[in-house]
Design an enzyme around this catalytic site. Structure first.
Site, mmCIF file in Angstrom:
data_model
loop_
_atom_site.group_PDB
_atom_site.id
_atom_site.type_symbol
_atom_site.label_atom_id
_atom_site.label_comp_id
_atom_site.label_asym_id
_atom_site.label_seq_id
_atom_site.Cartn_x
_atom_site.Cartn_y
_atom_site.Cartn_z
ATOM 1 N N SER A 1 -3.747 3.153 1.145
ATOM 2 C CA SER A 1 -4.019 1.818 1.702
ATOM 3 C C SER A 1 -5.374 1.233 1.338
ATOM 4 O O SER A 1 -5.589 0.040 1.525
ATOM 5 C CB SER A 1 -3.916 1.864 3.224
ATOM 6 O OG SER A 1 -2.574 1.777 3.599
ATOM 7 N N LYS B 1 -5.318 -1.788 -0.784
ATOM 8 C CA LYS B 1 -4.974 -3.118 -0.268
ATOM 9 C C LYS B 1 -6.152 -4.095 -0.377
ATOM 10 O O LYS B 1 -5.963 -5.295 -0.533
ATOM 11 C CB LYS B 1 -4.511 -3.005 1.191
ATOM 12 C CG LYS B 1 -3.185 -2.247 1.341
ATOM 13 C CD LYS B 1 -2.901 -1.885 2.792
ATOM 14 C CE LYS B 1 -1.577 -1.138 2.938
ATOM 15 N NZ LYS B 1 -1.364 -0.632 4.313
ATOM 16 N N TYR C 1 3.576 -1.980 -5.790
ATOM 17 C CA TYR C 1 2.910 -1.511 -4.559
ATOM 18 C C TYR C 1 2.807 0.018 -4.540
ATOM 19 O O TYR C 1 1.743 0.581 -4.257
ATOM 20 C CB TYR C 1 3.677 -2.026 -3.331
ATOM 21 C CG TYR C 1 3.136 -1.486 -2.023
ATOM 22 C CD1 TYR C 1 1.958 -1.978 -1.472
ATOM 23 C CD2 TYR C 1 3.801 -0.451 -1.353
ATOM 24 C CE1 TYR C 1 1.448 -1.464 -0.279
ATOM 25 C CE2 TYR C 1 3.307 0.070 -0.168
ATOM 26 C CZ TYR C 1 2.127 -0.436 0.365
ATOM 27 O OH TYR C 1 1.625 0.083 1.539
ATOM 28 N N TYR D 1 -6.699 0.058 10.899
ATOM 29 C CA TYR D 1 -5.458 -0.174 11.670
ATOM 30 C C TYR D 1 -5.765 -0.355 13.147
ATOM 31 O O TYR D 1 -6.739 -1.002 13.491
ATOM 32 C CB TYR D 1 -4.459 0.971 11.454
ATOM 33 C CG TYR D 1 -4.305 1.327 10.010
ATOM 34 C CD1 TYR D 1 -3.789 0.394 9.112
ATOM 35 C CD2 TYR D 1 -4.692 2.555 9.523
ATOM 36 C CE1 TYR D 1 -3.655 0.685 7.787
ATOM 37 C CE2 TYR D 1 -4.565 2.860 8.184
ATOM 38 C CZ TYR D 1 -4.047 1.921 7.327
ATOM 39 O OH TYR D 1 -3.930 2.220 6.018
ATOM 40 N N VAL E 1 -3.800 6.846 3.942
ATOM 41 C CA VAL E 1 -3.194 8.090 4.426
ATOM 42 C C VAL E 1 -3.395 9.268 3.480
ATOM 43 O O VAL E 1 -3.094 10.405 3.844
ATOM 44 C CB VAL E 1 -1.677 7.962 4.734
ATOM 45 C CG1 VAL E 1 -1.418 7.199 6.001
ATOM 46 C CG2 VAL E 1 -0.923 7.392 3.566
HETATM 47 N N1 GLN Z 1 1.485 4.053 0.540
HETATM 48 C C1 GLN Z 1 1.342 4.127 1.962
HETATM 49 C C2 GLN Z 1 2.480 3.389 2.650
HETATM 50 O O1 GLN Z 1 2.852 2.358 2.208
HETATM 51 C C3 GLN Z 1 0.025 3.528 2.367
HETATM 52 C C4 GLN Z 1 -0.208 3.592 3.853
HETATM 53 C C5 GLN Z 1 -1.594 3.985 4.247
HETATM 54 O O2 GLN Z 1 -2.379 4.500 3.487
HETATM 55 N N2 GLN Z 1 -1.868 3.824 5.518
HETATM 56 O O3 GLN Z 1 3.003 3.844 3.617
#
Ligand code: GLN
Length: 305
Positions: free
Chosen positions: A61, A64, A189, A241, A259
């Protein structure tokens, strides 16, 4: 700084035992939960690191933030935020619930999965491969690492199991948030999430943001101060988050977690910090990483608030 990092790292190692490595993307389950690393990149061009700072992990993430920059550069601020909101959700990063409840339907912000997939759909290019290559080159440029590339295993693993993201994406196309081939958009993505980095790479992206969108070594302007400010503001309000408020109080700087166990932070006009620790807390943030940043913030008093 070096002595401080060594001390903080050693003091925080034990807390990793309280976290769990993400397994919903099967390839991530192979990470060593005891790993912990940190890198500080400052405006003088100095790097200070400790622990497993050279260990590679997937950016997840954290990507992003970077995709958002390129999407705004490709389409303009107004276009992007006509489709995607600016508000924190209080929900998990992969929650679907608000997509149907909010009317007219709009993912609440670009840091949750739904918003990030919509952002990725805006990257310009003839096809998904070209879109991803533009994105990858952008990552390489702002991290100063020409060798960045994806971890094929993590990419395939997420592509094979990413049905929650798939369902959000199909829903978003249905309500007109984007058009086009959903699988192609998701492919970009999943690839962006699988880019392999280490603590140095994300510290340097954090430093680039701290330097208002200019490459620190050369002063080259890559994006406007305004775009870099938008990204840092989202990092404060939504980057961790549904733990963003707690992190703002404990640490007090723009941050974005993934994550894979990474956290990228940016202290305006001072430094970028990259941390890695794949054992996560119940919100999906690196448990050891958060603790190290909290301790470092206390020691250096770098909260921006
Ligand atoms: N690739 C992960 C997903 O889309 C990214 C989520 C994350 O890092 N929180 O679930």
């Amino acid at each position: 700084m070096q002595i401080l990092l060594n001390k903080i790292l050693e003091n925080c190692r034990r807390i990793t035992e309280k976290g769990k490595v993400a397994t919903y993307i099967p390839a991530l389950g192979k990470a060593d939960p005891n790993d912990l690393g940190i890198c500080v990149a400052d405006m003088n061009g100095d790097l200070f690191s400790a622990g497993d700072y050279e260990k590679k992990f997937t950016i997840q993430s954290i990507s992003k933030t970077v995709t958002l920059m390129l999407a705004i550069m490709d389409n303009g601020i107004e276009y992007v935020f006509d489709k995607i909101g600016m508000e924190p959700t209080g929900d998990a990063f992969n929650s679907i619930i608000k997509l149907e409840i909010v009317s007219p339907s709009k993912p609440l912000n670009p840091m949750i999965n739904a918003g990030a997939i919509a952002v990725t759909s805006m990257i310009k290019g003839k096809n998904s491969l070209e879109k991803f290559h533009r994105l990858l080159n952008f990552f390489r440029k702002i991290s100063g690492n020409e060798n960045l590339d994806i971890n094929e295993e993590a990419y395939l693993s997420e592509k094979a199991t990413g049905d929650r993201n798939r369902s959000m994406a199909y829903f978003m196309r249905d309500v007109g948030i984007f058009t086009g081939d959903v699988e192609d958009i998701l492919d970009v993505y999943f690839r962006q999430c699988s880019i392999e980095v280490n603590c140095i790479d994300i510290a340097k992206i954090g430093l680039f943001l701290a330097n208002d969108g200019r490459i620190p070594e050369t002063g080259e302007i890559i994006t406007s101060e305004k775009v870099s400010r938008i990204v840092k503001t989202f990092m404060v309000t939504c980057g961790m988050y549904n733990a963003s408020g707690q992190f703002a109080i404990n640490v007090g700087i723009p941050a974005k977690s993934g994550v894979g166990g990474g956290i990228m932070t940016s202290i305006p006009h001072k430094m970028g910090i990259g941390v890695y620790g794949p054992a996560l807390d119940d919100k999906g943030n690196s448990i050891g990483g958060c603790e190290m940043l909290k301790k470092l913030s206390e020691e250096l008093d770098f909260s921006i608030f």
